[in-house]
Design a protein around this motif. Structure first.
Motif, mmCIF file in Angstrom:
data_model
loop_
_atom_site.group_PDB
_atom_site.id
_atom_site.type_symbol
_atom_site.label_atom_id
_atom_site.label_comp_id
_atom_site.label_asym_id
_atom_site.label_seq_id
_atom_site.Cartn_x
_atom_site.Cartn_y
_atom_site.Cartn_z
ATOM 1 N N PRO A 160 -3.612 0.555 -3.672
ATOM 2 C CA PRO A 160 -3.147 -0.822 -3.174
ATOM 3 C C PRO A 160 -1.864 -0.697 -4.140
ATOM 4 C CG PRO A 160 -5.080 -0.365 -4.834
ATOM 5 C CD PRO A 160 -4.812 0.632 -3.862
ATOM 6 N N ASP A 161 -1.931 -2.279 -3.606
ATOM 7 C CA ASP A 161 -0.028 -2.918 -5.022
ATOM 8 C C ASP A 161 -0.788 -3.396 -6.192
ATOM 9 O OD1 ASP A 161 1.165 -2.025 -2.900
ATOM 10 O OD2 ASP A 161 0.977 -3.547 -2.112
ATOM 11 N N GLU A 203 -6.989 1.097 5.435
ATOM 12 C CA GLU A 203 -6.102 0.214 5.562
ATOM 13 C C GLU A 203 -7.058 -0.714 5.061
ATOM 14 O OE1 GLU A 203 -2.886 -2.423 7.629
ATOM 15 O OE2 GLU A 203 -3.276 -0.564 8.088
ATOM 16 N N LYS A 204 -8.129 -1.135 5.370
ATOM 17 C CA LYS A 204 -9.296 -2.534 5.701
ATOM 18 C C LYS A 204 -9.794 -2.012 4.318
ATOM 19 C CE LYS A 204 -8.633 -3.566 10.152
ATOM 20 N NZ LYS A 204 -8.353 -4.895 10.018
ATOM 21 N N MET A 221 0.834 -0.974 0.119
ATOM 22 C CA MET A 221 -0.423 -0.166 0.024
ATOM 23 C C MET A 221 0.703 1.228 0.037
ATOM 24 S SD MET A 221 -3.759 1.380 2.578
ATOM 25 C CE MET A 221 -1.996 1.408 4.536
ATOM 26 N N ASN A 224 -7.226 -2.963 1.030
ATOM 27 C CA ASN A 224 -7.125 -4.602 1.417
ATOM 28 C C ASN A 224 -7.620 -5.263 0.632
ATOM 29 O OD1 ASN A 224 -5.019 -4.373 3.274
ATOM 30 N ND2 ASN A 224 -5.152 -4.977 4.683
ATOM 31 N N GLU A 225 -9.125 -4.779 0.511
ATOM 32 C CA GLU A 225 -10.141 -5.023 -0.489
ATOM 33 C C GLU A 225 -9.520 -4.720 -1.968
ATOM 34 O OE1 GLU A 225 -12.633 -7.571 0.111
ATOM 35 O OE2 GLU A 225 -11.452 -7.552 2.865
#
Length: 260
Positions: free
Chosen positions: A22-23, A51-52, A1, A55-56
């Protein structure tokens, strides 16, 4: 991230936003709007939720906006709309659906994005029942709550458990400097239309924000054939304090519009 902080999106008012990337290529974009009764709060308090969502697979944009009483309604709303316009022009967001999420006052501003911009939105304890609630509770004295150390905690850790009608009335009136005509204009319920976007609404049953706003908004949306989901949560916890219960359903709600 990747986190990029303090990007200026409104140089005239020195307003900044943070982005969380995101990556991998994002599947959607989220405009994440902080709460704080329109008189306090900061974008950096949204890092946990950001961040949550990253991650999605979400590209997340978290803006600051002008605060009352120095800047009254519609300043904060104008700022959020400007942040939305900035987001639409961003390269990462350009080819993805844009959603909005906010809690408390941020929920109010997120709902306005759904109502006026037509995007799917989630509101956790959003401030929706404003003019009617204030005028129907003349016996409630508006009193600021100075016991909650808002600036010392992330949004999900703030102790705003249970009813506090005096504080609720205080920060609503603070947003309009006690001008009831302006308060009527500030109430989102006046802007529901058939072009409004779908909304997910969460609220605790016995918290700071009365559930009357959720029920009125859902009915108003239904009257114009706009879908909504509602999650009424047992207990007294406010806003991001119940994130573990509201996040899965919020993600499911957004996912249902990814293919549309």
């Amino acid at each position: 991230m990747k986190i990029t902080q303090d990007i200026v999106y409104d140089s005239g008012n020195d307003l900044k936003l943070d982005t969380y990337t995101p990556d991998t290529k994002p599947k959607a974009t989220l405009l994440l709007i902080h709460g704080g009764g329109w008189f306090r709060g900061d974008k950096e308090k949204e890092s946990f939720l950001a961040e949550k969502f990253v991650n999605e697979g979400f590209f997340v944009v978290a803006p600051n906006y002008r605060l009352a009483p120095a800047d009254l309604y519609p300043s904060a709303l104008t700022d959020v709309f400007n942040a939305y316009a900035w987001t639409k022009k961003n390269t990462l967001a350009a080819n993805t659906p844009i959603f909005a999420l906010g809690a408390s006052a941020g929920g109010n501003l997120a709902v306005e994005l759904a109502l006026q911009k037509g995007i799917p939105t989630a509101s956790w304890s959003g401030i929706i029942d404003m003019y009617d609630w204030v005028t129907q509770h003349p016996e409630v004295k508006a009193v600021m709550n100075k016991e909650q150390h808002f600036d010392a905690h992330e949004s999900r850790e703030i102790d705003q458990d249970g009813n506090n009608d005096q504080f609720y009335k205080w920060f609503i009136l603070n947003y309009v400097r006690n001008d009831l005509n302006l308060l009527k204009s500030a109430t989102p319920l006046t802007r529901v239309s058939s072009k409004s976007g779908p909304v997910f609404l969460a609220n605790s049953l016995h918290e700071l924000v009365p559930i009357s706003g959720v029920l009125k908004l859902q009915q108003a949306l239904a009257d114009v054939d706009v879908p909504s989901d509602v999650k009424l949560i047992a207990g007294t916890v406010h806003g991001e304090g119940y994130w573990e219960l509201a996040l899965p359903q919020t993600l499911a709600f957004f996912s249902s519009y990814l293919a549309n």
